[in-house]
Enzyme design. Structure first.
Site, PDB file in Angstrom:
ATOM      1  N   ARG A 172     -36.642 -14.366  13.424  1.00  0.00           N
ATOM      2  CA  ARG A 172     -35.425 -14.159  12.635  1.00  0.00           C
ATOM      3  C   ARG A 172     -34.880 -15.486  12.107  1.00  0.00           C
ATOM      4  NH1 ARG A 172     -33.302 -10.025  16.490  1.00  0.00           N
ATOM      5  NH2 ARG A 172     -31.452 -11.236  16.951  1.00  0.00           N
ATOM      6  N   ARG A 176     -36.878 -24.820   7.531  1.00  0.00           N
ATOM      7  CA  ARG A 176     -36.989 -25.147   6.106  1.00  0.00           C
ATOM      8  C   ARG A 176     -37.198 -26.640   5.918  1.00  0.00           C
ATOM      9  NH1 ARG A 176     -31.894 -21.838   5.111  1.00  0.00           N
ATOM     10  NH2 ARG A 176     -32.629 -19.690   5.129  1.00  0.00           N
ATOM     11  N   ARG A 248     -27.700  -6.616  26.771  1.00  0.00           N
ATOM     12  CA  ARG A 248     -26.809  -7.743  26.988  1.00  0.00           C
ATOM     13  C   ARG A 248     -25.447  -7.356  26.427  1.00  0.00           C
ATOM     14  NH1 ARG A 248     -28.014 -11.312  30.485  1.00  0.00           N
ATOM     15  NH2 ARG A 248     -27.357 -13.172  29.350  1.00  0.00           N
ATOM     16  N   ARG A 278     -21.573 -19.633  21.407  1.00  0.00           N
ATOM     17  CA  ARG A 278     -21.024 -20.033  20.104  1.00  0.00           C
ATOM     18  C   ARG A 278     -19.525 -19.795  20.054  1.00  0.00           C
ATOM     19  NH1 ARG A 278     -23.639 -15.272  16.115  1.00  0.00           N
ATOM     20  NH2 ARG A 278     -22.913 -13.511  17.354  1.00  0.00           N
ATOM     21  N   GLU A 299     -17.885 -17.106  22.828  1.00  0.00           N
ATOM     22  CA  GLU A 299     -18.754 -15.950  23.108  1.00  0.00           C
ATOM     23  C   GLU A 299     -19.731 -16.254  24.243  1.00  0.00           C
ATOM     24  OE1 GLU A 299     -20.203 -14.352  19.403  1.00  0.00           O
ATOM     25  OE2 GLU A 299     -22.036 -13.638  20.350  1.00  0.00           O
ATOM     26  N   TYR A 347     -32.391  -3.633  17.821  1.00  0.00           N
ATOM     27  CA  TYR A 347     -31.435  -4.477  17.112  1.00  0.00           C
ATOM     28  C   TYR A 347     -31.584  -4.174  15.627  1.00  0.00           C
ATOM     29  CZ  TYR A 347     -28.751  -8.173  15.154  1.00  0.00           C
ATOM     30  OH  TYR A 347     -27.794  -8.842  14.442  1.00  0.00           O
ATOM     31  N   ASP A 349     -29.826  -4.833  11.784  1.00  0.00           N
ATOM     32  CA  ASP A 349     -28.788  -5.374  10.919  1.00  0.00           C
ATOM     33  C   ASP A 349     -28.121  -4.217  10.170  1.00  0.00           C
ATOM     34  OD1 ASP A 349     -28.638  -8.128  11.361  1.00  0.00           O
ATOM     35  OD2 ASP A 349     -30.437  -8.510  10.171  1.00  0.00           O
TER      36      ASP A 349
HETATM   37  P1  FAD Z   1     -22.418   1.145  16.359  1.00  0.00           P
HETATM   38  O1  FAD Z   1     -21.710   0.245  15.426  1.00  0.00           O
HETATM   39  O2  FAD Z   1     -22.587   0.706  17.759  1.00  0.00           O
HETATM   40  O3  FAD Z   1     -21.687   2.557  16.324  1.00  0.00           O
HETATM   41  C1  FAD Z   1     -21.913   3.554  17.298  1.00  0.00           C
HETATM   42  C2  FAD Z   1     -20.589   4.270  17.552  1.00  0.00           C
HETATM   43  O4  FAD Z   1     -20.824   5.398  18.418  1.00  0.00           O
HETATM   44  C3  FAD Z   1     -19.566   3.392  18.264  1.00  0.00           C
HETATM   45  O5  FAD Z   1     -18.356   3.371  17.538  1.00  0.00           O
HETATM   46  C4  FAD Z   1     -19.387   4.078  19.627  1.00  0.00           C
HETATM   47  O6  FAD Z   1     -18.047   3.975  20.114  1.00  0.00           O
HETATM   48  C5  FAD Z   1     -19.730   5.525  19.298  1.00  0.00           C
HETATM   49  N1  FAD Z   1     -20.167   6.293  20.461  1.00  0.00           N
HETATM   50  C6  FAD Z   1     -21.134   5.939  21.348  1.00  0.00           C
HETATM   51  N2  FAD Z   1     -21.260   6.897  22.295  1.00  0.00           N
HETATM   52  C7  FAD Z   1     -20.359   7.869  21.997  1.00  0.00           C
HETATM   53  C8  FAD Z   1     -20.013   9.107  22.605  1.00  0.00           C
HETATM   54  N3  FAD Z   1     -20.625   9.555  23.736  1.00  0.00           N
HETATM   55  N4  FAD Z   1     -19.030   9.871  22.047  1.00  0.00           N
HETATM   56  C9  FAD Z   1     -18.402   9.444  20.898  1.00  0.00           C
HETATM   57  N5  FAD Z   1     -18.700   8.261  20.285  1.00  0.00           N
HETATM   58  C10 FAD Z   1     -19.662   7.493  20.828  1.00  0.00           C
HETATM   59  N6  FAD Z   1     -25.574  -6.966  11.403  1.00  0.00           N
HETATM   60  C11 FAD Z   1     -25.596  -7.606  10.205  1.00  0.00           C
HETATM   61  O7  FAD Z   1     -26.129  -7.064   9.215  1.00  0.00           O
HETATM   62  N7  FAD Z   1     -25.016  -8.857  10.053  1.00  0.00           N
HETATM   63  C12 FAD Z   1     -24.408  -9.499  11.088  1.00  0.00           C
HETATM   64  O8  FAD Z   1     -23.908 -10.617  10.915  1.00  0.00           O
HETATM   65  C13 FAD Z   1     -24.383  -8.857  12.352  1.00  0.00           C
HETATM   66  N8  FAD Z   1     -23.794  -9.463  13.391  1.00  0.00           N
HETATM   67  C14 FAD Z   1     -23.819  -8.853  14.613  1.00  0.00           C
HETATM   68  C15 FAD Z   1     -23.235  -9.526  15.671  1.00  0.00           C
HETATM   69  C16 FAD Z   1     -23.254  -8.948  16.931  1.00  0.00           C
HETATM   70  C17 FAD Z   1     -22.588  -9.659  18.070  1.00  0.00           C
HETATM   71  C18 FAD Z   1     -23.921  -7.716  17.123  1.00  0.00           C
HETATM   72  C19 FAD Z   1     -24.024  -7.122  18.501  1.00  0.00           C
HETATM   73  C20 FAD Z   1     -24.468  -7.016  16.067  1.00  0.00           C
HETATM   74  C21 FAD Z   1     -24.435  -7.588  14.779  1.00  0.00           C
HETATM   75  N9  FAD Z   1     -24.955  -6.927  13.681  1.00  0.00           N
HETATM   76  C22 FAD Z   1     -24.986  -7.560  12.465  1.00  0.00           C
HETATM   77  C23 FAD Z   1     -25.516  -5.552  13.790  1.00  0.00           C
HETATM   78  C24 FAD Z   1     -24.461  -4.430  13.521  1.00  0.00           C
HETATM   79  O9  FAD Z   1     -23.445  -4.503  14.490  1.00  0.00           O
HETATM   80  C25 FAD Z   1     -25.163  -3.073  13.519  1.00  0.00           C
HETATM   81  O10 FAD Z   1     -26.076  -3.023  12.442  1.00  0.00           O
HETATM   82  C26 FAD Z   1     -24.230  -1.865  13.416  1.00  0.00           C
HETATM   83  O11 FAD Z   1     -23.166  -1.927  14.315  1.00  0.00           O
HETATM   84  C27 FAD Z   1     -25.009  -0.583  13.681  1.00  0.00           C
HETATM   85  O12 FAD Z   1     -24.184   0.548  13.483  1.00  0.00           O
HETATM   86  P2  FAD Z   1     -24.388   1.861  14.342  1.00  0.00           P
HETATM   87  O13 FAD Z   1     -23.521   2.899  13.729  1.00  0.00           O
HETATM   88  O14 FAD Z   1     -25.830   2.174  14.482  1.00  0.00           O
HETATM   89  O15 FAD Z   1     -23.889   1.476  15.812  1.00  0.00           O
HETATM   90  N1  UDP Z   2     -31.275 -18.874  18.615  1.00  0.00           N
HETATM   91  C1  UDP Z   2     -31.324 -20.086  19.264  1.00  0.00           C
HETATM   92  N2  UDP Z   2     -30.445 -21.058  18.903  1.00  0.00           N
HETATM   93  C2  UDP Z   2     -29.514 -20.891  17.947  1.00  0.00           C
HETATM   94  C3  UDP Z   2     -29.468 -19.654  17.281  1.00  0.00           C
HETATM   95  C4  UDP Z   2     -30.356 -18.670  17.647  1.00  0.00           C
HETATM   96  O1  UDP Z   2     -32.137 -20.279  20.157  1.00  0.00           O
HETATM   97  O2  UDP Z   2     -28.727 -21.821  17.684  1.00  0.00           O
HETATM   98  C5  UDP Z   2     -32.240 -17.819  19.026  1.00  0.00           C
HETATM   99  C6  UDP Z   2     -31.622 -16.840  20.019  1.00  0.00           C
HETATM  100  O3  UDP Z   2     -32.611 -16.438  20.949  1.00  0.00           O
HETATM  101  C7  UDP Z   2     -31.230 -15.683  19.141  1.00  0.00           C
HETATM  102  C8  UDP Z   2     -32.331 -15.677  18.086  1.00  0.00           C
HETATM  103  O4  UDP Z   2     -32.656 -17.066  17.900  1.00  0.00           O
HETATM  104  O5  UDP Z   2     -31.184 -14.457  19.853  1.00  0.00           O
HETATM  105  C9  UDP Z   2     -31.960 -15.045  16.756  1.00  0.00           C
HETATM  106  O6  UDP Z   2     -30.841 -15.734  16.216  1.00  0.00           O
HETATM  107  P1  UDP Z   2     -29.743 -15.005  15.355  1.00  0.00           P
HETATM  108  O7  UDP Z   2     -28.829 -16.012  14.798  1.00  0.00           O
HETATM  109  O8  UDP Z   2     -30.434 -14.042  14.441  1.00  0.00           O
HETATM  110  O9  UDP Z   2     -28.953 -14.218  16.498  1.00  0.00           O
HETATM  111  P2  UDP Z   2     -27.986 -12.956  16.426  1.00  0.00           P
HETATM  112  O10 UDP Z   2     -27.509 -12.775  15.027  1.00  0.00           O
HETATM  113  O11 UDP Z   2     -28.878 -11.850  16.896  1.00  0.00           O
HETATM  114  O12 UDP Z   2     -26.906 -13.278  17.398  1.00  0.00           O
END
Ligand code: FAD
Ligand code: UDP
Length: 367
Positions: A172, A176, A248, A278, A299, A347, A349
């Site tokens: 991911r 560069r 996690r 971070r 975080e 995972y 996006d």
């Molecule tokens: P979720 O957003 O988890 O929605 C599921 C919903 O179901 C939740 O609201 C939950 O409460 C509900 N639910 C679960 N069980 C029940 C139940 N039994 N009854 C009723 N409701 C329930 N993607 C990006 O493109 N760019 C980013 O920068 C990015 N950053 C991220 C950073 C973090 C820290 C994380 C963890 C993810 C990130 N993502 C990012 C990914 C993004 O969060 C997901 O793509 C997105 O949330 C997926 O949507 P979803 O609807 O599948 O799941």
């Molecule tokens: N990672 C790392 N150092 C950094 C940033 C990312 O080692 O400074 C590793 C880490 O294992 C992470 C993965 O690269 O889970 C993917 O990074 P990304 O920024 O895509 O993480 P996310 O958006 O999933 O938090």
């Protein structure tokens, strides 16, 4: 048809919208007090800063259809995500680029000189078929950059040695040999001007969709529906009868400051002796707004237990074996569609989440 959707995140919302437009009657139940799932944003009443409540979310995609789709429901502002990393007392730019390499090694290399330097003096050529994160990183950047930027961060993020993680996680992150420090390589990148929650609310705003917040799924509700769309945890659907899939979770330590605390949206802290991974300064996600005060998240990842929010699927060997057992159970269910990052234990996006929901809805309409 009467269809029950569990979860009002992007997966549930897009599916509900598409099936409502196809004429179905949609009921969405969401256990949280808000829509948008983990993308939820909320304005802090004290500072006015728009906060990404479950961690920083940047919308980026190469899928023009998905980009058109989200722009139908919200105004997106162009945004270029840049990440910095504090390592060994210095601040570098990520992903590793020509600036990072020159600064780290105290050089003024051109792109071709830097490429030759990394290849000839850093990369571990004895690793011919890298399978683990560690081997992939050592092969690609060599031990010095690996230790400075990846080893500690990844150990903290995943709670295990990078030697035990699949190489796919590192893929991911590009390396560069120019000064491009755009964290993402996709052609479309932006942030919804008013936040993600109004975007998801607009997707759900349809006369054939009823949304019930603070409403966990119950079997009785499913009994009243002709079909169920499940976007909650896959193991949760089966009451974890085979065991729990590993996740996690993240602890966000929220704090406020005056002015500009760190000068960028995300500062990574890869050093092993720093417990967190971070710090996010939320107001930098809305550079078109102006706020004197600042809201920040420190975080810290840890293993997910009990009622913790599941964030990252771990997918180590044990989880993969358990996953295929749950997938077999899911395939045997009739009248249920499993969708989204929790429903398929991957995972995803946001753009992939939306694409998969659009495709699932199109497939449903044809069936
Ligand atoms: P979720 O957003 O988890 O929605 C599921 C919903 O179901 C939740 O609201 C939950 O409460 C509900 N639910 C679960 N069980 C029940 C139940 N039994 N009854 C009723 N409701 C329930 N993607 C990006 O493109 N760019 C980013 O920068 C990015 N950053 C991220 C950073 C973090 C820290 C994380 C963890 C993810 C990130 N993502 C990012 C990914 C993004 O969060 C997901 O793509 C997105 O949330 C997926 O949507 P979803 O609807 O599948 O799941
Ligand atoms: N990672 C790392 N150092 C950094 C940033 C990312 O080692 O400074 C590793 C880490 O294992 C992470 C993965 O690269 O889970 C993917 O990074 P990304 O920024 O895509 O993480 P996310 O958006 O999933 O938090």
């Amino acid at each position: 048809m009467k269809i029950l959707v569990v979860g009002a995140g992007l997966s549930g919302a897009v599916m509900a919208r598409q099936l409502a437009e196809a004429g179905h009657h949609m009921t969405v139940v969401e256990s949280r007090a808000h829509v948008a799932g983990n993308c939820h944003t909320e304005r802090c009443p004290d500072t006015g800063v728009l906060v990404h409540i479950y961690g920083p979310h940047i919308f980026h995609t190469a899928d023009a259809g998905v980009w058109d789709y989200v722009n139908r429901f919200a105004r997106f502002v162009p945004y270029r995500h840049q990440v910095r990393a504090t390592s060994g007392g210095q601040v570098y730019s990520l992903p590793i680029n020509l600036h990072t390499i020159n600064q780290f090694f105290g050089k003024a290399f051109s792109p071709s000189q830097a490429r030759a330097f990394i290849e000839e003096t850093q990369a571990r050529h004895d690793i011919t078929d890298p399978q683990s994160f560690e081997d992939q990183a050592l092969r690609m950047v060599g031990p010095a950059l690996y230790e400075a930027f990846f080893q500690g961060y990844t150990q903290k993020q995943w709670g295990c040695s990078p030697a035990d993680l699949p190489a796919a996680i590192l893929k991911r992150l590009p390396m560069r040999f120019d000064y491009n420090d755009n964290y993402f390589a996709h052609p479309f990148q932006g942030l919804p001007e008013a936040g993600y929650t109004p975007l998801v609310a607009a997707i759900l705003d349809h006369p054939k969709i009823d949304v019930h917040l603070n409403t966990p799924y119950t079997a009785q509700a499913a009994g009243r529906a002709d079909h169920l769309i499940w976007t909650g945890p896959l193991d949760g659907y089966f009451n974890a009868k085979l065991g729990h899939l590993g996740y996690r979770t993240l602890d966000f330590e929220r704090f406020t400051a005056q002015g500009d605390y760190q000068g960028c949206a995300v500062m990574n802290h890869p050093d092993r002796d720093v417990p967190y991974t971070r710090i996010t300064e939320h107001k930098h996600f809305a550079p078109w707004e102006s706020h004197e005060a600042s809201v920040l998240y420190r975080e810290t990842p840890r293993a997910c237990t009990g009622d913790d929010i599941p964030y990252y699927p771990v997918r180590l060997l044990r989880d993969k074996a358990l996953l295929s057992d749950y997938e077999a159970l899911a395939a045997a269910e009739t009248g249920v569609t499993f969708l989204g990052r929790l429903g398929t234990y991957r995972y995803l996006d946001m753009d992939v989440t939306i694409r998969e929901a659009l495709d699932a809805a199109a497939g449903f309409a044809k069936a």
